[in-house]
Design an enzyme around this catalytic site. Structure first.
Site, PDB file in Angstrom:
ATOM      1  N   GLY A 357       0.066  -1.417  -0.101  1.00 48.29           N
ATOM      2  CA  GLY A 357       0.313   0.115   0.143  1.00 48.29           C
ATOM      3  C   GLY A 357       1.169   1.254   0.117  1.00 48.29           C
ATOM      4  O   GLY A 357       0.596   1.598  -0.297  1.00 48.29           O
ATOM      5  N   ALA A 358       1.756   1.414   0.721  1.00 48.97           N
ATOM      6  CA  ALA A 358       2.603   2.754   0.743  1.00 48.97           C
ATOM      7  C   ALA A 358       4.058   1.703   2.052  1.00 48.97           C
ATOM      8  O   ALA A 358       4.527   0.940   2.475  1.00 48.97           O
ATOM      9  CB  ALA A 358       2.149   3.583   1.750  1.00 48.97           C
ATOM     10  N   GLU A 360       7.431   3.301   3.782  1.00 47.42           N
ATOM     11  CA  GLU A 360       8.894   4.266   4.623  1.00 47.42           C
ATOM     12  C   GLU A 360       9.894   4.824   4.167  1.00 47.42           C
ATOM     13  O   GLU A 360      10.776   4.982   5.478  1.00 47.42           O
ATOM     14  CB  GLU A 360       7.846   3.782   5.737  1.00 47.42           C
ATOM     15  CG  GLU A 360       9.245   3.037   6.301  1.00 47.42           C
ATOM     16  CD  GLU A 360       8.523   1.479   6.699  1.00 47.42           C
ATOM     17  OE1 GLU A 360       7.724   1.646   5.278  1.00 47.42           O
ATOM     18  OE2 GLU A 360       9.118   0.365   7.489  1.00 47.42           O
ATOM     19  N   ASN A 361      10.216   4.635   3.007  1.00 43.47           N
ATOM     20  CA  ASN A 361      11.539   5.236   2.618  1.00 43.47           C
ATOM     21  C   ASN A 361      11.483   6.534   3.617  1.00 43.47           C
ATOM     22  O   ASN A 361      11.102   7.495   3.345  1.00 43.47           O
ATOM     23  CB  ASN A 361      11.858   5.439   1.177  1.00 43.47           C
ATOM     24  CG  ASN A 361      10.896   4.478   0.386  1.00 43.47           C
ATOM     25  OD1 ASN A 361      11.324   3.161   0.560  1.00 43.47           O
ATOM     26  ND2 ASN A 361       9.905   4.605  -0.281  1.00 43.47           N
ATOM     27  N   GLU A 394       3.434   5.595   7.898  1.00 41.98           N
ATOM     28  CA  GLU A 394       4.392   5.711   7.098  1.00 41.98           C
ATOM     29  C   GLU A 394       5.033   6.997   8.418  1.00 41.98           C
ATOM     30  O   GLU A 394       6.179   6.569   7.994  1.00 41.98           O
ATOM     31  CB  GLU A 394       4.244   5.437   6.006  1.00 41.98           C
ATOM     32  CG  GLU A 394       3.142   4.853   4.671  1.00 41.98           C
ATOM     33  CD  GLU A 394       3.549   3.683   4.694  1.00 41.98           C
ATOM     34  OE1 GLU A 394       4.843   3.188   5.511  1.00 41.98           O
ATOM     35  OE2 GLU A 394       2.936   2.772   4.602  1.00 41.98           O
ATOM     36  N   HIS A 397       6.784   6.160  11.483  1.00 41.36           N
ATOM     37  CA  HIS A 397       8.183   5.082  10.750  1.00 41.36           C
ATOM     38  C   HIS A 397       8.901   5.907  11.101  1.00 41.36           C
ATOM     39  O   HIS A 397      10.213   5.202  10.490  1.00 41.36           O
ATOM     40  CB  HIS A 397       8.010   4.447   9.958  1.00 41.36           C
ATOM     41  CG  HIS A 397       7.466   3.372   9.483  1.00 41.36           C
ATOM     42  ND1 HIS A 397       7.098   1.734  10.572  1.00 41.36           N
ATOM     43  CD2 HIS A 397       6.570   2.208   8.468  1.00 41.36           C
ATOM     44  CE1 HIS A 397       6.589   1.207  10.207  1.00 41.36           C
ATOM     45  NE2 HIS A 397       6.133   1.181   9.465  1.00 41.36           N
ATOM     46  N   GLU A 416       6.376  -3.290  12.957  1.00 36.90           N
ATOM     47  CA  GLU A 416       4.979  -2.545  12.261  1.00 36.90           C
ATOM     48  C   GLU A 416       3.431  -2.726  13.336  1.00 36.90           C
ATOM     49  O   GLU A 416       2.494  -2.065  12.605  1.00 36.90           O
ATOM     50  CB  GLU A 416       4.579  -3.833  11.032  1.00 36.90           C
ATOM     51  CG  GLU A 416       6.091  -4.124   9.817  1.00 36.90           C
ATOM     52  CD  GLU A 416       5.597  -2.393   8.804  1.00 36.90           C
ATOM     53  OE1 GLU A 416       4.827  -2.380   9.019  1.00 36.90           O
ATOM     54  OE2 GLU A 416       6.486  -2.430   8.102  1.00 36.90           O
TER      55      GLU A 416
END
Ligand code: BES
Ligand code: ZN
Length: 952
Positions: A357-358, A360-361, A394, A397, A416
């Site tokens: 879904g996404a 977190e870079n 995100e 994170h 997570e």
């Protein structure tokens, strides 16, 4: 029966002091990984201006791919060499990378999209060795003058050993260099490489995403590194603890460069852009993107916030919602963590092709389009909720996960799970009117209870040595990691243990200090450590049984199929937990007491696990169940909404595990004719869904439909009234959800008034496709109902609209609804489309197959299709971390006959060679579930008929 049962005084204070306690959370959690905490002090690049000249033509020159011959030494019989193991040895530590990548956004002469790269890494030798192992997957290397795949130089005065042999080890994904002498401890070395890789459409590593803009095909070069694909973009020490500083240069068509993302224009010559060096960080959090995107921006407390997307999406304002919510959520987390946002900017980008879904870079969060882009005329309130929560997840994170990072993937659950918990807090800040925290019960507790009640479940924490291969790592991203932590540890315990100090040992010790200093009492002989270990190190959860006749309370490991008890692995804690309990008696909150107290007995009703603050189910003696049913049918409001939902869910699951009979469970739904709240309805529908799965191909189906139609009628009328004949939108967030439920159930159980309504809306839209009369909240349900009732014309119209949709959120609603047709030939055609990436994007293939399998007509078609194409699906669609387990569980969820069980086992045997990758556990879960279903169906048909015959 399990042993002792403990409740302590502190349990009465659940829900307190989140504000104060929360501020300390990050400190406490940071401590868990204290050795790994990123130092983040400014480190200057060890080898700033590199003088190393790679033997490859650089940009501006031709686009010819260097001639590459890479020796691959085939893996022979199992050996115990370092390069046959999956983990890096502890001999070398990376310090700094200097990486230049050049993605080609058009095909080359061989018809491939590729990227070329040159890179050097400076690393320190921490233990003497004559071997260099560095991760590398699917990359080909240009040889240096000495015929080796890399060049090694020393940065200090010690002479550098020469390379004896160099090769690639594909199974363990290493580039291996054997040296003629030893590297010296404390010395730094530099390793240079020149390489080429495919910019494939495989959603992992450095990959391409494609979309159409004004009839022109546009290519985006983008990345997804987590968990183990950074090594597919460049050679690197690809483990989370191997943090380093990265200096990245991208070659791209000339344009204005905005910080970390390129904007591409149409000229064909390429120019380089060098980015500021990163903080010290893990490889799995890197991201770099070359795209022809637009963006919108704002600043919040000196942090630059940008939302990037396709030009049309930005022009249509689809990024505005995300832009408006990011600042407040960032601020909330800064306060919550008591630490400023670690970077000067926060970019978020929506990609047409994206596996999860996404992601977190750090500083450049990537999303699939549906998870970031919002349009009030197209998006439902549920789409909006997803966007708010995923952004919050995100962003959470950025501190916990990125600044403070797991040492190895076996700790993924903490990373997570924690983000999954605080995402609700962040989203609540963004949308305070939604009461979103209540929804944890439906979204997580119920979701994880379902898998954690199977004998094939697993403990939260795995042993480090058990998690080695990339597919074992991928398999960890499951409901247990995400939802169990949220439901058990954080919801329950961080609320329960009041703490506010900053002592650094580890998380549990930290909490223990707080407990000591606040004088909170724990059960005799217990510590925070001993309590928490039981939740983390053993799988599953308890059912607490309260007997109001005898006053006895006990607990037992809850298994959905008690017959599987024999196959449960042994636990050091004998499947006994220490369970905090809140409860009420005759509607009055009971404070800080022990349930073993004799007050448990009596004539009045008792309700435990108030507001579902604990991770366990509750069973009662029959008399108390009858009292509770009585309350439901006479004055249900005296039971809190969350607990009404929970009573239904507990009853149905207790019935499945044979603690109570199914008739009792079904009787918890009888009061629904008077229920107007979303949560109990949703819980009942989720549970009845299982009955539908089991019975929608049997003679009981008709009875079930009649019963549910009768129950939902008043709800349907209620919404018809309050929306003034479907022209208004209900005010509350969950009321909007419940309106959808009312229409969905009324239509699917055959209420004519409902079907006329949805068919009418859809045909109106078919007449003038430019004017869609259906409210976004209702679209998924209305499309599905109309396509189910219709034929080829309705389906084809839906397909055309799907292809023409300019916002992914609308396309997704249609993609779901197209699976609702009752025409087998259309479903088969649709199944074929799922493996044609020009029709259904790769990211959506497995979920589309699951939608088709959810349709009773599509079930067997999807199963045949999946079996038939397994090896193709596995090789082409294998990258996804969630998708394989979802596919296998989804396609088999209706299985309930001996014949299906046999087929499933056959499928497991037939594909033992190909394998199931991250879906391996899902196959055994499916077998276990099918076995339990077979028994259940045989035993329960009668109860359904009886329930229908006894209208209240
Ligand atoms: N780190 C994950 C994304 C991820 C998952 C990458 C598996 C690689 C493998 C990210 O933080 C995440 O959890 N995303 C979730 C959304 C969240 C709201 C639960 C997702 O992608 O669904
Ligand atoms: Zn996450």
């Amino acid at each position: 029966m399990g042993g002792g049962f403990y409740i302590s005084k502190f349990v009465g204070v659940v829900g307190i002091v989140f504000g104060a306690g929360a501020v300390a959370t990050v400190i406490a959690l940071a401590v868990v990984y204290s050795q790994e905490v990123a130092k983040n002090e400014a480190v200057s690049p060890t080898n700033g201006g590199s003088t190393v000249k790679p033997p490859v033509t650089t940009p501006g020159g031709s686009t010819v791919v260097p001639q590459v011959t890479t020796p691959v030494i085939p893996t022979t019989a199992p050996s115990n060499e370092a390069w046959d193991k999956y983990r890096l040895p502890d001999t070398l530590k990376p310090e700094h990378y200097n990486l230049t990548l050049w993605p080609r956004l058009t095909v080359n002469a061989q018809g491939l999209y590729i990227f070329t790269g040159k890179s050097y890494v400076v690393f320190q030798c921490v233990k003497e060795t004559d071997l260099i192992l560095i991760h590398s997957n699917k990359l080909n290397y240009t040889k240096w003058g000495d015929d080796h795949l890399a060049k090694l130089s020393a940065l200090g005065s010690t002479p550098v050993p020469t390379i004896k042999k160099s090769w690639l080890q594909p199974t363990t994904q290493f580039l291996v260099l054997e040296l003629n002498g030893k590297l010296a401890v404390g010395e730094s070395y530099q390793l240079d490489t020149v390489f080429v890789g495919e910019l494939a459409d495989d959603l992992g590593g450095f990959y391409r995403s494609v979309y159409l803009e004004e009839g022109e095909e546009k290519v985006v070069a983008t990345t997804q590194m987590q968990p183990t694909d950074a090594r597919k973009a460049f050679p690197c020490f690809d483990e989370p603890a191997m943090k380093a500083i990265f200096h990245i240069t991208l070659l791209h068509p000339p344009t204005t460069v905005k910080c970390c993302i390129m904007i591409l224009n149409k000229t064909s010559s390429y120019c380089p852009t060098s980015f500021d060096e990163t903080k010290k960080m893990s490889t799995y959090l890197l991201a770099f993107i070359v795209s022809d995107y637009d963006y919108i921006n704002s600043t919040s407390d000196n942090v630059l916030i940008r939302i990037y997307a396709r030009k049309k999406a930005i022009a249509d304002g689809q990024g505005e919602y995300a832009l408006n919510k990011t600042g407040p959520i960032l601020k909330f987390f800064e306060k919550y963590y008591n630490a400023t946002y670690p970077l000067p900017k926060s970019d978020q980008i929506a990609l047409p092709d994206f596996n999860a879904g996404a992601m977190e870079n750090w500083g450049l969060i990537t999303y699939r389009e549906t998870a970031l882009l919002y349009d009030p005329n197209m998006s439902s309130n549920s789409n909006k909720e997803r966007i708010a929560t995923i952004i919050a997840h995100e962003l959470a994170h950025m501190w916990f996960g990125n600044l403070v990072t797991l040492r190895w993937w076996n700790d993924l659950w903490l990373n997570e799970g924690f983000a999954s918990y605080v995402e609700y807090l962040g989203a609540n800040e963004a949308e305070p009117d939604w009461n979103i925290k209540d929804l944890i019960v439906l979204g997580d507790v119920h979701r994880v209870f379902a898998v954690d009640a199977l004998a094939s479940s697993h403990p939260l924490s795995s042993k480090e040595e058990d998690i080695q291969k990339p597919e074992q790592i991928s398999e960890l991203f499951d409901a247990i990691s995400y939802s169990k932590v949220r439901s058990s540890i954080f919801s329950t315990y961080l609320n329960t243990f009041a703490y506010d100090n900053t002592v650094y040992t580890d998380l549990w010790d930290h909490l223990q200090m707080a407990v000591n200093s606040t004088g909170t009492s724990l059960p005799t002989g217990q510590t925070v450590h001993s309590i928490m270990n039981r939740w983390v190190l053993q799988m599953g959860f308890p059912v607490v049984t309260i007997n109001t006749a005898t006053g006895m309370i006990n607990q037992q490991h809850f298994l959905l199929d008690p017959a599987t008890a024999g196959s449960v692995p042994p636990s050091d804690f004998s499947y006994v937990w220490i369970v905090p309990i809140r409860w009420m008696k005759t509607g009055l909150l009971q404070k800080q007491t022990w349930l073993e107290d004799k007050t448990v007995t009596g004539e009045s009703w008792i309700l435990a696990n108030l507001n579902v603050s604990g991770y366990y189910r509750v069973n009662y003696d029959n008399a108390n169940w009858e009292r509770l049913l009585n309350v439901l049918s006479s004055h249900h409001e005296s039971i809190p909404v969350i607990n009404r939902a929970q009573l239904v869910d507990d009853a149905f699951n207790l019935a499945r595990a044979k603690y109570i009979n199914t008739t009792l469970a079904l009787r918890t739904t009888k009061y629904l004719r008077r229920e107007r709240e979303y949560m109990p309805w949703e819980s009942a529908l989720d549970n009845l869904d299982f009955f539908y799965l089991m019975f929608d191909r049997s003679e009981v189906y008709g009875d079930m439909q009649a019963y549910l139609k009768y129950q939902v009628e008043p709800l349907f009328k209620h919404f018809e009234n309050i929306t003034r004949n479907w022209t208004d939108v209900p005010n509350g967030h969950t009321d909007q959800y419940n309106q959808v439920n009312a229409i969905r159930v009324a239509c699917s159980t055959g209420m004519e008034e409902c079907q006329t309504l949805t068919k009418g809306w859809y045909s109106q839209w078919m007449k003038d496709s430019a004017k869609n009369p259906i409210h976004p909240n209702l679209r998924t349900t209305v499309y599905c109902s109309a396509i189910a009732a219709g034929g080829a014309a309705e389906w084809e119209f839906g397909w055309t609209q799907f292809k023409a949709a300019t916002i992914a959120i609308e396309a997704d609603k249609l993609r779901f609804a197209l699976a609702c047709t009752k025409q087998p030939w259309l479903l088969n055609k649709y199944l074929e489309y799922t493996l044609d990436a020009t029709k259904i994007r790769k990211q959506d293939a497995t979920s589309t197959i699951v939608y088709i399998a959810s349709n009773v007509v599509g079930q067997s078609l999807a199963w045949d299709f999946m079996r038939d194409r397994w090896s193709y699906i596995f090789t082409q669609y294998g990258g996804g971390s969630f998708s394989f387990s979802n596919l296998i569980n989804g396609v088999t969820k209706r299985f309930s006959t001996e014949f299906e069980l046999k087929q499933l086992k056959q499928f497991q045997a037939d594909n033992s060679e190909v394998g199931f990758g991250s879906g391996t556990l899902a196959v055994s879960q499916s077998i276990e579930r099918t076995t339990a279903n077979i028994k259940w169906v045989a035993e329960n048909k009668k109860s359904v008929q009886e329930c229908k015959n006894s209208k209240p």
